[in-house]
Design an enzyme around this catalytic site. Structure first.
Site, PDB file in Angstrom:
ATOM      1  N   LYS A  57       0.638  -1.747   0.203  1.00 34.36           N
ATOM      2  CA  LYS A  57      -0.170  -0.119   0.343  1.00 34.36           C
ATOM      3  C   LYS A  57       0.567   1.014   0.004  1.00 34.36           C
ATOM      4  CE  LYS A  57      -3.171  -1.154   3.223  1.00 34.36           C
ATOM      5  NZ  LYS A  57      -3.502  -1.462   4.076  1.00 34.36           N
ATOM      6  N   LYS A  63       2.152   2.507   2.570  1.00 30.40           N
ATOM      7  CA  LYS A  63       2.040   4.091   4.000  1.00 30.40           C
ATOM      8  C   LYS A  63       2.968   3.362   4.423  1.00 30.40           C
ATOM      9  CE  LYS A  63      -2.627   3.302   3.569  1.00 30.40           C
ATOM     10  NZ  LYS A  63      -3.896   3.409   4.700  1.00 30.40           N
TER      11      LYS A  63
HETATM   12  N1  C2G Z   1     -12.294   4.725   7.160  1.00 28.98           N
HETATM   13  C1  C2G Z   1     -13.925   5.802   7.716  1.00 28.98           C
HETATM   14  N2  C2G Z   1     -14.102   6.679   7.524  1.00 28.98           N
HETATM   15  C2  C2G Z   1     -12.302   7.773   7.599  1.00 28.98           C
HETATM   16  C3  C2G Z   1     -11.726   7.058   7.546  1.00 28.98           C
HETATM   17  C4  C2G Z   1     -11.336   5.463   7.154  1.00 28.98           C
HETATM   18  O1  C2G Z   1     -14.613   4.787   7.430  1.00 28.98           O
HETATM   19  N3  C2G Z   1     -12.861   8.528   7.119  1.00 28.98           N
HETATM   20  C5  C2G Z   1     -12.402   3.237   7.527  1.00 28.98           C
HETATM   21  C6  C2G Z   1     -12.076   2.949   5.496  1.00 28.98           C
HETATM   22  O2  C2G Z   1     -12.998   2.609   4.648  1.00 28.98           O
HETATM   23  C7  C2G Z   1     -11.848   0.954   6.285  1.00 28.98           C
HETATM   24  C8  C2G Z   1     -11.117   1.394   7.672  1.00 28.98           C
HETATM   25  O3  C2G Z   1     -11.465   2.541   8.027  1.00 28.98           O
HETATM   26  O4  C2G Z   1     -12.743   0.638   6.292  1.00 28.98           O
HETATM   27  C9  C2G Z   1      -9.743   0.886   8.240  1.00 28.98           C
HETATM   28  O5  C2G Z   1      -9.481   2.777   7.406  1.00 28.98           O
HETATM   29  P1  C2G Z   1      -7.801   1.963   7.047  1.00 28.98           P
HETATM   30  O6  C2G Z   1      -6.801   2.323   7.622  1.00 28.98           O
HETATM   31  O7  C2G Z   1      -7.405   4.142   5.509  1.00 28.98           O
HETATM   32  O8  C2G Z   1      -7.649   1.180   5.515  1.00 28.98           O
HETATM   33  P2  C2G Z   1      -6.660   0.817   4.634  1.00 28.98           P
HETATM   34  O9  C2G Z   1      -5.679   1.533   4.154  1.00 28.98           O
HETATM   35  O10 C2G Z   1      -7.920   1.044   3.308  1.00 28.98           O
HETATM   36  O11 C2G Z   1      -6.509  -1.112   4.597  1.00 28.98           O
HETATM   37  O12 C2G Z   1      -7.644  -4.705   2.729  1.00 28.98           O
HETATM   38  C10 C2G Z   1      -7.902  -4.090   3.295  1.00 28.98           C
HETATM   39  C11 C2G Z   1      -7.026  -2.958   3.367  1.00 28.98           C
HETATM   40  O13 C2G Z   1      -6.211  -3.298   4.387  1.00 28.98           O
HETATM   41  C12 C2G Z   1      -7.838  -1.456   3.734  1.00 28.98           C
END
Ligand code: C2G
Length: 129
Positions: free
Chosen positions: A45, A47
């Site tokens: 990712k 990240k």
């Molecule tokens: N999320 C949310 N609202 C936000 C930020 C994040 O609802 N303002 C949700 C995202 O949609 C996700 C969860 O919180 O369902 C975790 O967000 P992230 O840590 O950014 O996850 P991500 O990097 O998208 O990883 O295999 C799937 C991936 O690991 C998802």
């Protein structure tokens, strides 16, 4: 017992994450969070997390809605996780809408509206102002 799973990085844990976890828990009585490892975040990712896996795990385990944290090490583990943990419902924010429909033969797949205006990226940008 109805079991729910969700996946993510959850870096700089914020109220958008908590809103997701709270709503995910409403689909059952046991919520598993598959937390992206530092290696997975960087390799897959691009990240670079502010908090490493252990710290992100500690924070999530302190959240009342979370019952178990497991490592997310690759994109492919979801199907085996759903089977291994007897998951009834898979939940993700709707930025992932449709991406995990391949799990629908195994469990309910739910995409929840993201919480607007908040993201780890935005927090970092605001702090650098
Ligand atoms: N999320 C949310 N609202 C936000 C930020 C994040 O609802 N303002 C949700 C995202 O949609 C996700 C969860 O919180 O369902 C975790 O967000 P992230 O840590 O950014 O996850 P991500 O990097 O998208 O990883 O295999 C799937 C991936 O690991 C998802």
């Amino acid at each position: 017992m109805k079991r729910v799973i969700t996946y993510g990085t959850f870096d700089l844990l914020h109220y958008g994450h908590i809103n997701l976890l709270r709503r995910a828990k409403e689909y059952g009585d046991y919520l598993i969070v598959a937390l992206s490892t530092d290696e997975f975040n960087w390799n897959e990712k691009q990240k670079k997390c502010y908090f490493d896996y252990e710290k992100r795990r500690q924070l999530l385990e302190a959240v009342r809605y979370v019952d178990l944290v497991i490592p997310e090490e690759n994109w492919e583990q979801k199907r085996s996780d759903v089977v291994e943990y007897h998951v009834d419902t898979f939940v993700m924010g709707d930025d992932w809408a449709g991406k995990f429909d391949f799990l629908k033969d195994l469990c309910q797949v739910v995409y929840l509206p993201r919480t607007p205006e908040i993201s780890t990226t935005q927090i970092k940008l605001d702090l650098n102002r």
